[in-house]
Each structure stands twice: as C-alpha cells, then as structure tokens.
Design an enzyme around this catalytic site. Structure first.
Site, PDB file in Angstrom:
ATOM      1  N   GLU A 162       0.792  -1.231   0.000  1.00 31.25           N
ATOM      2  CA  GLU A 162       0.000   0.000   0.000  1.00 31.25           C
ATOM      3  C   GLU A 162       0.830   1.290   0.000  1.00 31.25           C
ATOM      4  O   GLU A 162       0.649   2.158   0.848  1.00 31.25           O
ATOM      5  CB  GLU A 162      -0.970  -0.005   1.195  1.00 31.25           C
ATOM      6  CG  GLU A 162      -1.866  -1.247   1.173  1.00 31.25           C
ATOM      7  CD  GLU A 162      -2.874  -1.300   2.323  1.00 31.25           C
ATOM      8  OE1 GLU A 162      -2.760  -0.504   3.265  1.00 31.25           O
ATOM      9  OE2 GLU A 162      -3.776  -2.156   2.254  1.00 31.25           O
ATOM     10  N   HIS A 239     -10.092  -5.879  -2.723  1.00 32.27           N
ATOM     11  CA  HIS A 239     -11.138  -5.674  -1.707  1.00 32.27           C
ATOM     12  C   HIS A 239     -12.260  -4.905  -2.394  1.00 32.27           C
ATOM     13  O   HIS A 239     -12.180  -3.686  -2.567  1.00 32.27           O
ATOM     14  CB  HIS A 239     -10.582  -4.908  -0.504  1.00 32.27           C
ATOM     15  CG  HIS A 239      -9.573  -5.707   0.260  1.00 32.27           C
ATOM     16  ND1 HIS A 239      -9.905  -6.889   0.890  1.00 32.27           N
ATOM     17  CD2 HIS A 239      -8.255  -5.523   0.482  1.00 32.27           C
ATOM     18  CE1 HIS A 239      -8.829  -7.388   1.470  1.00 32.27           C
ATOM     19  NE2 HIS A 239      -7.806  -6.582   1.236  1.00 32.27           N
ATOM     20  N   GLU A 267      -5.906 -10.470  -2.249  1.00 31.94           N
ATOM     21  CA  GLU A 267      -6.720 -10.379  -1.023  1.00 31.94           C
ATOM     22  C   GLU A 267      -8.210 -10.281  -1.367  1.00 31.94           C
ATOM     23  O   GLU A 267      -8.946  -9.480  -0.784  1.00 31.94           O
ATOM     24  CB  GLU A 267      -6.299  -9.156  -0.196  1.00 31.94           C
ATOM     25  CG  GLU A 267      -4.818  -9.120   0.139  1.00 31.94           C
ATOM     26  CD  GLU A 267      -4.417  -7.954   1.040  1.00 31.94           C
ATOM     27  OE1 GLU A 267      -5.297  -7.292   1.622  1.00 31.94           O
ATOM     28  OE2 GLU A 267      -3.207  -7.705   1.153  1.00 31.94           O
ATOM     29  N   ASP A 269     -11.961 -10.136  -1.623  1.00 30.15           N
ATOM     30  CA  ASP A 269     -13.254 -10.312  -0.954  1.00 30.15           C
ATOM     31  C   ASP A 269     -14.214  -9.290  -1.556  1.00 30.15           C
ATOM     32  O   ASP A 269     -13.786  -8.283  -2.119  1.00 30.15           O
ATOM     33  CB  ASP A 269     -13.178 -10.252   0.590  1.00 30.15           C
ATOM     34  CG  ASP A 269     -12.535  -9.003   1.153  1.00 30.15           C
ATOM     35  OD1 ASP A 269     -12.469  -7.965   0.465  1.00 30.15           O
ATOM     36  OD2 ASP A 269     -12.104  -9.056   2.333  1.00 30.15           O
TER      37      ASP A 269
HETATM   38  C1  XIL Z   1      -6.121  -6.964   7.845  1.00 30.36           C
HETATM   39  C2  XIL Z   1      -6.384  -8.220   8.661  1.00 30.36           C
HETATM   40  O1  XIL Z   1      -7.256  -9.060   7.946  1.00 30.36           O
HETATM   41  C3  XIL Z   1      -6.986  -7.856  10.000  1.00 30.36           C
HETATM   42  O2  XIL Z   1      -7.065  -9.016  10.830  1.00 30.36           O
HETATM   43  C4  XIL Z   1      -6.122  -6.816  10.699  1.00 30.36           C
HETATM   44  O3  XIL Z   1      -6.766  -6.395  11.877  1.00 30.36           O
HETATM   45  C5  XIL Z   1      -5.895  -5.621   9.792  1.00 30.36           C
HETATM   46  O4  XIL Z   1      -5.337  -6.061   8.575  1.00 30.36           O
HETATM   47  N1  XIL Z   1      -4.950  -4.947   3.318  1.00 30.36           N
HETATM   48  C6  XIL Z   1      -3.907  -5.741   3.713  1.00 30.36           C
HETATM   49  C7  XIL Z   1      -4.107  -6.709   4.822  1.00 30.36           C
HETATM   50  O5  XIL Z   1      -2.874  -5.739   3.074  1.00 30.36           O
HETATM   51  O6  XIL Z   1      -2.935  -6.921   5.545  1.00 30.36           O
HETATM   52  C8  XIL Z   1      -5.206  -6.277   5.742  1.00 30.36           C
HETATM   53  O7  XIL Z   1      -5.425  -7.313   6.676  1.00 30.36           O
HETATM   54  C9  XIL Z   1      -6.463  -5.967   4.959  1.00 30.36           C
HETATM   55  C10 XIL Z   1      -6.222  -4.841   4.001  1.00 30.36           C
END
Ligand code: XIL
Length: 459
Positions: A162, A239, A267, A269
């Site tokens: 990020e 996301h 990631e 979802d």
């Molecule tokens: C999130 C985890 O799923 C949570 O358990 C934690 O509290 C916060 O981080 N982008 C990312 C991940 O790269 O590392 C994040 O994971 C979600 C957003």
C-alpha cells in the site's frame, strides 16, 4: 536445489493422489461432491490461495477448508512487523512458522505478507525518533532478517504494501516522509539479497481496475524496472464491493504483465451492505467469477488469493460498519454461491446445488375463553438467507385469525398464510423474524403442527 527437488517430488505424489481421488469419484457418481478449487486451479496452471490468521487456523472447519480447497496460504497478520518484532530486537516467528508448517503439511505454497507497510507497525518504531540513516538501516535489517528467517519457504513476498494514495501519488508514511520513495527500491534489494528465489511484489488496493491509483502503480513499476530494481510482480488486493467490480480488471492486469511482471490477485473479498439477500449473493457470485476469470485471461496472472475463507471471521465488518458477507463460505463454513462462481471461473461445469430452506417455528399462545393472542417466531436454520417469506399452517379446530402485526395474515377455511411485511422480508441464515396475531377459538385450541416456510416443512 534440494528443496526444489523435494517440491517436485511432492507435486508428483500429489498428482498421483489426485488421480486416485478422481477414480474414486468416478466410481461413486451418485455422491455429488463440491469441486476442489485447488485441483481446478492447478489444471489451469494457477494457484488458488486463502489468507488465514493463527486464530482462524485453530477453527477446525476453517483449517479443514484451508488445507484442502486451497494450495496457497497467506498469513493474515503473523508476518507483519508488529507481530514479528513487537519488542525491538526480539523476534517472535511463532505465528509465521506455524502458518508455514501448516502450508507444508498440506502441500501449499506461502505468500509472505508483508515486510514494509505504514500499518501494523510496532509502537517502538512508530513512537521512536530516528535519523534518516538509522531508519533506513532499520528497514533494511527488518527485511533482511525476516526474509532470511523464512528463506526457501516463501514463494512470493509482498515486500511493500500500500505505498500509494488514491490519486496515484506516494502515500505519506513513516517510510516515505523520512526516506522518500527510495525506501521501496531499498526494501526490494534487501529482500532479493536475502532470498534470491522468492518472487518480490508490491501490493495495493483500489488498483484492480484502471484509474489514477493504478496509473501510479504502473509508473512506479516501470521506473523501478528501468532502474534495475528487483521487482517480480504486482499484487492487486481486490477488496471489492458487490455490483461494483471494475470492468477493466483484465485490461489492467494485462498492462502490468506487458511490462514483464507477474500479477496476482492477493486479497479478494467482495463485501455487501448487510443483510445478505439472495439477489446480493447472486451478484456476488458473478463478481467473484469475473475477477477470477480476468486473472485466468492474463497468462502472467499466477493466482488468486481470497482474504479469508468464511464470513464468520472476516475483517470486513470491523472496518466497514454495516457491511460483510464478503467471503466465499458463509458463517457456518458452507459454500456460498460465490464459491461456485470461483469454481466456474476455474472451469468447473457442475450443477450448483439449490439450497433447501430449513426452518424452525416457535408458537406460543395466551388464551382466554373465546380468544387468544399468538406469538410466532420463525427461524431460518439454513445456510443462506431467505428473502421474502410466507409461513403457512392449518387450524383444523376452527380457530380464526382476526388481527395481525409484523406480518400480513390471510385465512381461507382452515388454511392460514402469514407473509412478511416490507421491513422484515429477510431472514438471515441462522436468523429469526417474529410476528403475532389475535384470533378466536371455541372447543379446543391446539397448536398447529404443519408449519411450512416458503413451501418447506419446518421443525
Ligand atoms: C487486515 C487483517 O485481515 C486484519 O485481521 C487486521 O486487523 C488488519 O489487517 N490490506 C492488507 C491486509 O494488506 O494486511 C489487511 O489485513 C487488509 C487490508
């Protein structure tokens, strides 16, 4: 070299095991089984992964799916800086090591996540004061030590997570503010030196489709490659929001691939405003399918990782209030339509099972000589939400409904139908709705025994 040979051997053993399973499956065609996502992905030359935290791996249903449906694992939190070095100079690798052991025991690869990020940093680091040189040295040491610890066990590292703002400029962070954008190249070089075999990624969100942020990532990748910085791939977190998946995912992934980079969805979802309805879950299936299909359409898209596999433990509700149901398995680890969407994108051509409604009814009365008030609670004991409901029953002893609340009740002879009103149309999986009514009776007033929810008998 030895590790690589072992990996080949393990793959060969797996292939034989897979063939045996297939033969058994053919021998028993009447037993409809859910598709195995990792087998489908392997057949397409890709991996399918899922994130898992240490506590999720302690949930038996979670671990069972993680280790059988997926062939790549990403630690949800356990390799982040605050997890591995909460106290300066004292490393705790337990969570990461456990994830790696789990993955190895289940013939999965591991995505290391994540070495350099603005978030989930230890307090000693965020509250400390360091000269620029000292901070750069800390960054390089952290990357070197962590990559060295997991050397040979991690297939891809999210070296930098990020780094960008929504407009594609560099995000203000501990790293950028003091070191400028050169922290990215430094981290990548340190990671390469520590484990030359691991594929090194930069990972971000809202870069999935084309747009300013994705343009920023594209320019960053191009300039790093032009400087000879070791960068192997770009991770697209994915996301996403139900019904709002960008239409340009494939085009976008392809332009990064055309730079000579691997790409991965890291990631995935797809969240929705709760409660989940059948319509939203159907749209979610299409959304998951479109992202996985976009990856498959790009030959350098090496795989897709979902960010957690069940709705019960997702990070979404805590970060996006009122939203959730973002994963491919439901609160009870049952496959959702989205799971079949992923399978279909991976080439599965089976029939998606139609969930049968299942319900339980609680019926109570308060009665006097000629009348009674009934309270009815209907519970959806199934694993998918019911959107729009009718509860039917019969009153063979002549009871007559006179007035109802929280439902519209109609009676024709002995047959009674209660239908939802606008504000209680959805019964979440595992959820309930209640309504009541006044009625008259004479002679006897037995409770009904034949409740049906949308045509299906309840217990
Ligand atoms: C999130 C985890 O799923 C949570 O358990 C934690 O509290 C916060 O981080 N982008 C990312 C991940 O790269 O590392 C994040 O994971 C979600 C957003």
């Amino acid at each position: 070299m030895k590790t690589e040979q072992l990996r080949h051997l393990r793959r060969a053993v797996l292939a034989v095991a897979g063939a045996a399973t297939l033969i058994l499956g053919l021998a028993a065609p009447s037993q409809a089984a859910d598709p195995v996502l990792r087998d489908l992905a392997t057949a397409k030359g890709r991996y399918i992964g899922s994130a898992a935290t240490a506590s999720e791996l302690n949930i038996s249903s979670y671990a069972a799916l993680e280790g059988t449906q997926f062939n790549s694992a990403t630690p949800g939190n356990e390799m982040k800086w605050e997890s591995v070095e909460a106290t300066r100079g004292t490393y705790n690798w337990t969570g990461g090591d456990n994830l790696v052991s789990f993955a190895q025991a289940h013939s999965m690869q591991v995505r290391g996540h994540t070495l350099v990020w603005h978030s989930q940093l230890p307090n000693w680091l965020t509250s400390g004061t360091f000269t620029n040189d000292a901070l750069r040295a800390l960054l390089v040491k952290h990357v070197t030590d962590e990559v060295t610890h997991f050397k040979g066990k991690i297939n891809q590292w999210d070296v930098v997570n990020e780094p960008l703002n929504e407009d594609g400029t560099y995000r203000a962070s501990l790293w950028y503010n003091q070191l400028g954008s050169s922290y990215i190249a430094d981290a990548l070089r340190a990671a390469r030196a520590a484990d030359p075999a691991a594929k090194l990624y930069i990972n971000d969100y809202n870069t999935d489709g084309t747009g300013s942020k994705s343009d920023g990532m594209y320019n960053l990748a191009k300039s790093l490659l032009a400087q000879g910085v070791p960068l192997d791939g770009i991770g697209f977190q994915g996301h996403l929001i139900v019904g709002s998946v960008p239409t340009t995912v494939q085009t976008n992934l392809q332009r990064f691939a055309d730079l000579g980079l691997d790409v991965a969805v890291t990631e995935l979802d797809v969240r929705m405003t709760l409660p989940a309805t059948t319509a939203l879950l159907t749209q979610q299936k299409a959304d998951f399918k479109s992202v996985v299909s976009a990856c498959l359409a790009v030959s350098r898209c090496v795989g897709v990782t979902v960010w957690g596999l069940g709705d019960a433990t997702s990070w979404v509700p805590s970060v996006f209030p009122g939203q959730g149901a973002a994963n491919i398995y439901d609160e009870n680890y049952q496959p959702k339509p989205a799971y079949y969407g992923v399978a279909e994108a991976l080439g599965w051509t089976g029939t998606v099972p139609v969930p049968t409604a299942s319900c339980a009814v609680t019926y109570g009365v308060n009665q006097w000589n000629t009348g009674f008030t009934a309270s009815v609670t209907v519970k959806n004991t199934g694993t998918t939400p019911v959107s729009g409901w009718s509860l039917t029953w019969t009153y063979p002893s002549g009871q007559k409904v006179t007035q109802a609340w929280n439902a519209t009740v109609a009676q024709s002879g002995t047959a009674v139908t209660a239908t939802n009103v606008s504000y209680n149309a959805t019964i979440a999986a595992g959820g309930t709705q209640a309504f009541g009514f006044n009625a008259s009776w004479s002679g006897s007033n037995p409770a009904p025994t034949d409740f049906k929810l949308n045509g299906t008998a309840c217990s």
